[in-house]
Write a protein that holds these residues in place. Structure first.
Motif, PDB file in Angstrom:
ATOM      1  N   GLY A   1       0.692  -1.011   0.112  1.00  0.00           N
ATOM      2  CA  GLY A   1       0.414  -0.173   0.326  1.00  0.00           C
ATOM      3  C   GLY A   1       1.033   1.068   0.051  1.00  0.00           C
ATOM      4  O   GLY A   1      -0.152   2.112  -0.150  1.00  0.00           O
ATOM      5  N   PHE A   2       2.357   1.196   0.546  1.00  0.00           N
ATOM      6  CA  PHE A   2       3.173   2.169  -0.145  1.00  0.00           C
ATOM      7  C   PHE A   2       3.449   3.368  -0.937  1.00  0.00           C
ATOM      8  O   PHE A   2       3.864   4.223  -1.208  1.00  0.00           O
ATOM      9  N   GLU A   3       2.742   2.489  -2.365  1.00  0.00           N
ATOM     10  CA  GLU A   3       2.810   2.952  -3.178  1.00  0.00           C
ATOM     11  C   GLU A   3       1.753   3.823  -3.575  1.00  0.00           C
ATOM     12  O   GLU A   3       1.474   4.995  -4.518  1.00  0.00           O
ATOM     13  N   GLY A   4       0.866   4.575  -2.750  1.00  0.00           N
ATOM     14  CA  GLY A   4      -0.131   5.540  -2.408  1.00  0.00           C
ATOM     15  C   GLY A   4       0.884   6.656  -2.270  1.00  0.00           C
ATOM     16  O   GLY A   4      -0.031   8.418  -2.770  1.00  0.00           O
ATOM     17  N   LEU A   5       2.195   6.945  -2.051  1.00  0.00           N
ATOM     18  CA  LEU A   5       3.547   7.757  -1.826  1.00  0.00           C
ATOM     19  C   LEU A   5       3.273   8.536  -2.814  1.00  0.00           C
ATOM     20  O   LEU A   5       3.708   9.554  -3.435  1.00  0.00           O
ATOM     21  N   ASP A   6       2.924   7.224  -4.062  1.00  0.00           N
ATOM     22  CA  ASP A   6       3.180   7.587  -5.409  1.00  0.00           C
ATOM     23  C   ASP A   6       2.320   7.638  -6.529  1.00  0.00           C
ATOM     24  O   ASP A   6       2.502   8.654  -7.412  1.00  0.00           O
ATOM     25  N   GLN A   7       1.349   6.832  -5.974  1.00  0.00           N
ATOM     26  CA  GLN A   7       0.120   7.055  -7.187  1.00  0.00           C
ATOM     27  C   GLN A   7      -1.016   6.683  -6.285  1.00  0.00           C
ATOM     28  O   GLN A   7      -0.855   6.760  -4.904  1.00  0.00           O
ATOM     29  N   GLU A   8      -2.124   7.154  -7.064  1.00  0.00           N
ATOM     30  CA  GLU A   8      -3.914   7.423  -6.386  1.00  0.00           C
ATOM     31  C   GLU A   8      -4.456   6.032  -5.815  1.00  0.00           C
ATOM     32  O   GLU A   8      -5.429   5.935  -4.945  1.00  0.00           O
ATOM     33  N   GLN A   9      -4.201   5.085  -6.256  1.00  0.00           N
ATOM     34  CA  GLN A   9      -4.683   4.406  -6.277  1.00  0.00           C
ATOM     35  C   GLN A   9      -4.394   2.714  -5.984  1.00  0.00           C
ATOM     36  O   GLN A   9      -2.647   2.685  -6.564  1.00  0.00           O
ATOM     37  N   TYR A  10      -4.672   1.739  -5.642  1.00  0.00           N
ATOM     38  CA  TYR A  10      -4.256   0.901  -5.140  1.00  0.00           C
ATOM     39  C   TYR A  10      -3.817  -0.501  -6.425  1.00  0.00           C
ATOM     40  O   TYR A  10      -4.502  -0.634  -7.131  1.00  0.00           O
ATOM     41  N   GLN A  11      -2.818  -0.914  -5.944  1.00  0.00           N
ATOM     42  CA  GLN A  11      -1.961  -1.796  -7.434  1.00  0.00           C
ATOM     43  C   GLN A  11      -2.103  -3.657  -7.148  1.00  0.00           C
ATOM     44  O   GLN A  11      -2.286  -3.752  -7.704  1.00  0.00           O
ATOM     45  N   HIS A  12      -2.521  -4.005  -5.991  1.00  0.00           N
ATOM     46  CA  HIS A  12      -3.130  -4.889  -5.398  1.00  0.00           C
ATOM     47  C   HIS A  12      -4.433  -4.946  -4.720  1.00  0.00           C
ATOM     48  O   HIS A  12      -4.761  -4.744  -3.960  1.00  0.00           O
ATOM     49  N   THR A  13      -5.147  -6.671  -4.447  1.00  0.00           N
ATOM     50  CA  THR A  13      -5.898  -6.564  -3.762  1.00  0.00           C
ATOM     51  C   THR A  13      -5.134  -7.574  -2.447  1.00  0.00           C
ATOM     52  O   THR A  13      -4.824  -8.724  -2.935  1.00  0.00           O
ATOM     53  N   ALA A  14      -5.507  -7.022  -1.695  1.00  0.00           N
ATOM     54  CA  ALA A  14      -4.929  -7.516  -0.148  1.00  0.00           C
ATOM     55  C   ALA A  14      -5.948  -8.378   0.869  1.00  0.00           C
ATOM     56  O   ALA A  14      -6.818  -7.533   0.850  1.00  0.00           O
TER      57      ALA A  14
ATOM     58  N   LEU B   1       1.897  10.230   5.958  1.00  0.00           N
ATOM     59  CA  LEU B   1       2.945   9.558   6.067  1.00  0.00           C
ATOM     60  C   LEU B   1       3.475  10.070   5.169  1.00  0.00           C
ATOM     61  O   LEU B   1       4.451  10.785   5.442  1.00  0.00           O
ATOM     62  N   GLN B   2       2.654  11.309   4.452  1.00  0.00           N
ATOM     63  CA  GLN B   2       3.584  11.711   3.098  1.00  0.00           C
ATOM     64  C   GLN B   2       4.294  13.347   3.745  1.00  0.00           C
ATOM     65  O   GLN B   2       5.171  12.961   3.497  1.00  0.00           O
ATOM     66  N   GLN B   3       3.701  13.637   4.572  1.00  0.00           N
ATOM     67  CA  GLN B   3       4.009  14.913   5.460  1.00  0.00           C
ATOM     68  C   GLN B   3       5.780  14.572   6.470  1.00  0.00           C
ATOM     69  O   GLN B   3       6.606  15.154   6.461  1.00  0.00           O
ATOM     70  N   TRP B   4       5.401  12.976   6.324  1.00  0.00           N
ATOM     71  CA  TRP B   4       6.620  12.641   7.644  1.00  0.00           C
ATOM     72  C   TRP B   4       7.702  11.768   6.459  1.00  0.00           C
ATOM     73  O   TRP B   4       8.957  12.727   7.252  1.00  0.00           O
ATOM     74  N   CYS B   5       7.820  11.911   5.568  1.00  0.00           N
ATOM     75  CA  CYS B   5       8.569  11.629   4.607  1.00  0.00           C
ATOM     76  C   CYS B   5       9.112  13.087   4.267  1.00  0.00           C
ATOM     77  O   CYS B   5      10.690  12.799   3.479  1.00  0.00           O
ATOM     78  N   GLU B   6       8.415  13.945   4.417  1.00  0.00           N
ATOM     79  CA  GLU B   6       8.991  15.085   3.445  1.00  0.00           C
ATOM     80  C   GLU B   6      10.016  15.549   4.825  1.00  0.00           C
ATOM     81  O   GLU B   6      10.915  16.410   4.510  1.00  0.00           O
ATOM     82  N   ARG B   7       9.487  15.447   5.939  1.00  0.00           N
ATOM     83  CA  ARG B   7      10.206  16.226   6.734  1.00  0.00           C
ATOM     84  C   ARG B   7      11.597  15.527   7.731  1.00  0.00           C
ATOM     85  O   ARG B   7      12.309  15.762   7.662  1.00  0.00           O
TER      86      ARG B   7
END
Length: 241
Positions: free
Chosen positions: A91-104, A120-126
């Motif tokens: 699900g970490f593809e959400g940092l770069d893409q808008e949709q899930y790539q898999h069904t989990a 998480l995106q904001q944390w990565c930036e900091r």
């Protein structure tokens, strides 16, 4: 999402048993005690769908305990593409893409840590350590997918099964009871063979004492299996088996 969590609490990341494998492994105990985002620990039942391919990627996930399968749609239906266990992420593809790539979907009861992608995106930036750790874990997942593809392309059927069992059991003590909660047909599809062929190979490994199997659990003679995998030689049938 189906089968919503039975329990959802803030995860105690500073005392988590999978901390050394997680995306937080480079953070100190003090850092973990003051995380800038909420990490929710979900206890879920077998068969829980935690993300769906094509749905908005709003959360990222870490497996604390249990087994999760990732599937993707192909021209002829849904395909199993990856199996996840403790310390694995998706699900970490959400940092770069808008949709899930898999069904989990959980294959067993599981404990799953959930993080909001926006936070998480904001944390990565900091904190570049977090982005680096996530990138490293995603690279590891990509490498495991490539290893599985090479196994399917380069091995005969028996070595395919042996290679899978070696990878599945490599982080556990020899002959430890390990969960393998896949239906026979599902495992056959994952290994690129028929259910009947897989069953014959599994039966042969059992006769040779390399494998014991019972109701979703397996035990293996890991050292012998690894030797078979490394030598690319079929195991010799036990005449007394």
């Amino acid at each position: 999402m189906s089968g919503l969590s039975i329990v959802q609490d803030l995860a105690p990341c500073s005392t988590c048993p999978i901390h050394r494998w997680s995306i937080f492994s480079e953070l100190s105990i003090e850092d973990l005690q003051h995380l800038p985002i909420a990490v929710h620990d979900r206890s879920v039942i077998e068969g829980t769908v935690l993300s769906r391919e094509g749905a908005p990627a709003l959360q990222a996930f870490v497996v604390r305990q249990g087994v999760v399968k990732l599937e993707r749609w192909g021209p002829d239906g849904m395909h199993l593409v990856q199996l996840l266990r403790s310390g694995d992420i998706w699900g970490f593809e959400g940092l770069d893409q808008e949709q899930y790539q898999h069904t989990a979907t959980t294959l067993t009861a599981a404990h799953i840590c959930c993080l909001e992608v926006d936070a998480l995106q904001q944390w990565c930036e900091r904190d570049p350590r977090v982005r680096k750790a996530i990138r490293r874990r995603l690279q590891r997942a990509h490498q495991e997918t490539e290893d599985h593809l090479l196994l399917l392309l380069s091995s005969n059927a028996e070595l395919r099964v042996v290679g899978f069992l070696v990878r599945w059991c490599r982080d556990y003590p020899d002959r430890q009871k390990i969960a393998l909660p896949l239906r026979r047909q599902e495992l056959a599809n994952y290994l690129g063979m028929s259910k009947e062929h897989l069953s014959r190979i599994m039966a042969r490994l059992k006769r040779q004492g390399l494998l014991h199997e019972q109701q979703g659990w397996i035990q293996v003679d890991y050292l012998r299996l690894r030797a078979v995998s490394a030598s690319h030689v079929k195991p010799v049938e036990n005449p007394n088996g």
